[in-house]
Design a protein around this motif. Structure first.
Motif, PDB file in Angstrom:
ATOM      1  N   VAL A   1      32.253  20.323  53.646  1.00 28.19           N
ATOM      2  CA  VAL A   1      31.367  21.424  53.266  1.00 28.19           C
ATOM      3  C   VAL A   1      31.704  21.882  51.845  1.00 28.19           C
ATOM      4  O   VAL A   1      30.828  22.167  51.044  1.00 28.19           O
ATOM      5  N   VAL A   2      32.999  21.930  51.524  1.00 25.78           N
ATOM      6  CA  VAL A   2      33.422  22.295  50.177  1.00 25.78           C
ATOM      7  C   VAL A   2      32.861  21.291  49.170  1.00 25.78           C
ATOM      8  O   VAL A   2      32.272  21.671  48.161  1.00 25.78           O
TER       9      VAL A   2
ATOM     10  N   MET B   1      38.686  29.283  53.263  1.00 26.78           N
ATOM     11  CA  MET B   1      37.360  29.737  53.668  1.00 26.78           C
ATOM     12  C   MET B   1      37.043  29.420  55.126  1.00 26.78           C
ATOM     13  O   MET B   1      35.981  29.793  55.616  1.00 26.78           O
ATOM     14  N   ALA B   2      37.972  28.729  55.805  1.00 27.41           N
ATOM     15  CA  ALA B   2      37.776  28.329  57.208  1.00 27.41           C
ATOM     16  C   ALA B   2      36.512  27.484  57.373  1.00 27.41           C
ATOM     17  O   ALA B   2      35.693  27.714  58.269  1.00 27.41           O
ATOM     18  N   ILE B   3      36.344  26.517  56.456  1.00 23.23           N
ATOM     19  CA  ILE B   3      35.248  25.560  56.533  1.00 23.23           C
ATOM     20  C   ILE B   3      35.838  24.166  56.341  1.00 23.23           C
ATOM     21  O   ILE B   3      37.009  24.030  55.981  1.00 23.23           O
ATOM     22  N   SER B   4      35.040  23.131  56.585  1.00 24.90           N
ATOM     23  CA  SER B   4      35.555  21.773  56.438  1.00 24.90           C
ATOM     24  C   SER B   4      35.600  21.374  54.963  1.00 24.90           C
ATOM     25  O   SER B   4      34.888  21.928  54.122  1.00 24.90           O
ATOM     26  N   GLU B   5      36.442  20.397  54.669  1.00 26.55           N
ATOM     27  CA  GLU B   5      36.547  19.894  53.306  1.00 26.55           C
ATOM     28  C   GLU B   5      35.228  19.277  52.852  1.00 26.55           C
ATOM     29  O   GLU B   5      34.850  19.388  51.687  1.00 26.55           O
TER      30      GLU B   5
ATOM     31  N   VAL C   1      33.350  29.322  46.459  1.00 25.43           N
ATOM     32  CA  VAL C   1      33.932  28.001  46.214  1.00 25.43           C
ATOM     33  C   VAL C   1      34.212  27.819  44.728  1.00 25.43           C
ATOM     34  O   VAL C   1      35.298  27.371  44.338  1.00 25.43           O
TER      35      VAL C   1
ATOM     36  N   ARG D   1      28.440  31.546  49.192  1.00 24.77           N
ATOM     37  CA  ARG D   1      29.386  30.458  49.449  1.00 24.77           C
ATOM     38  C   ARG D   1      29.660  29.675  48.165  1.00 24.77           C
ATOM     39  O   ARG D   1      30.809  29.373  47.844  1.00 24.77           O
TER      40      ARG D   1
ATOM     41  N   ASN E   1      40.136  20.885  47.005  1.00 24.25           N
ATOM     42  CA  ASN E   1      39.116  21.050  48.047  1.00 24.25           C
ATOM     43  C   ASN E   1      39.727  21.392  49.396  1.00 24.25           C
ATOM     44  O   ASN E   1      39.198  22.224  50.136  1.00 24.25           O
TER      45      ASN E   1
ATOM     46  N   ALA F   1      38.955  24.758  51.523  1.00 25.93           N
ATOM     47  CA  ALA F   1      38.470  24.676  52.902  1.00 25.93           C
ATOM     48  C   ALA F   1      39.326  25.525  53.836  1.00 25.93           C
ATOM     49  O   ALA F   1      38.799  26.257  54.680  1.00 25.93           O
TER      50      ALA F   1
ATOM     51  N   THR G   1      29.149  21.713  48.761  1.00 29.72           N
ATOM     52  CA  THR G   1      28.849  22.940  48.023  1.00 29.72           C
ATOM     53  C   THR G   1      29.073  22.738  46.526  1.00 29.72           C
ATOM     54  O   THR G   1      28.262  23.168  45.700  1.00 29.72           O
TER      55      THR G   1
END
Length: 102
Positions: A95-96, A89-93, A72, A68, A82, A86, A99
């Motif tokens: 989480v970005v 990658m289909a994740i929340s901002e 990123v 990950r 960001n 997100a 990371t």
């Protein structure tokens, strides 16, 4: 970019290198991703602060990025925000952001 690189043990290899700039407070910084370009799967590049000399790098422990973090960082180097990272990658901002901090 690609260039010839040297490991601490003297091994010479073709390195794939990506650079990015970021700010830490008001101070601009430079970061690099360095990976062996000859590997079939470039899955574990190391983060190396570009301000380190080769001597201090040999004495310093290298940090291997997880998948990950690598993904990123590759998007950051491409200049994506960001929010865009997100979405891709289909994740929340958040989480970005977390990371990137890691």
């Amino acid at each position: 970019m690609q260039c010839q690189a040297h490991c601490g043990n003297g091994h010479v290899f073709t390195a794939a290198v990506w650079f990015s700039t970021y700010k830490e407070g008001l101070t601009p910084k430079l970061a690099a991703i360095i990976a062996d370009a000859n590997d079939e799967e470039v899955g574990a590049p190391v983060a190396v602060p570009a301000t380190l000399s080769s001597q201090s790098l040999e004495r310093r422990e290298r940090v291997v990025l997880n998948s990950r973090e690598t993904e990123v960082l590759r998007f950051v180097v491409q200049g994506l925000a960001n929010k865009e990272i997100a979405a891709r990658m289909a994740i929340s901002e958040s989480v970005v952001k977390n990371t990137i901090q890691q």
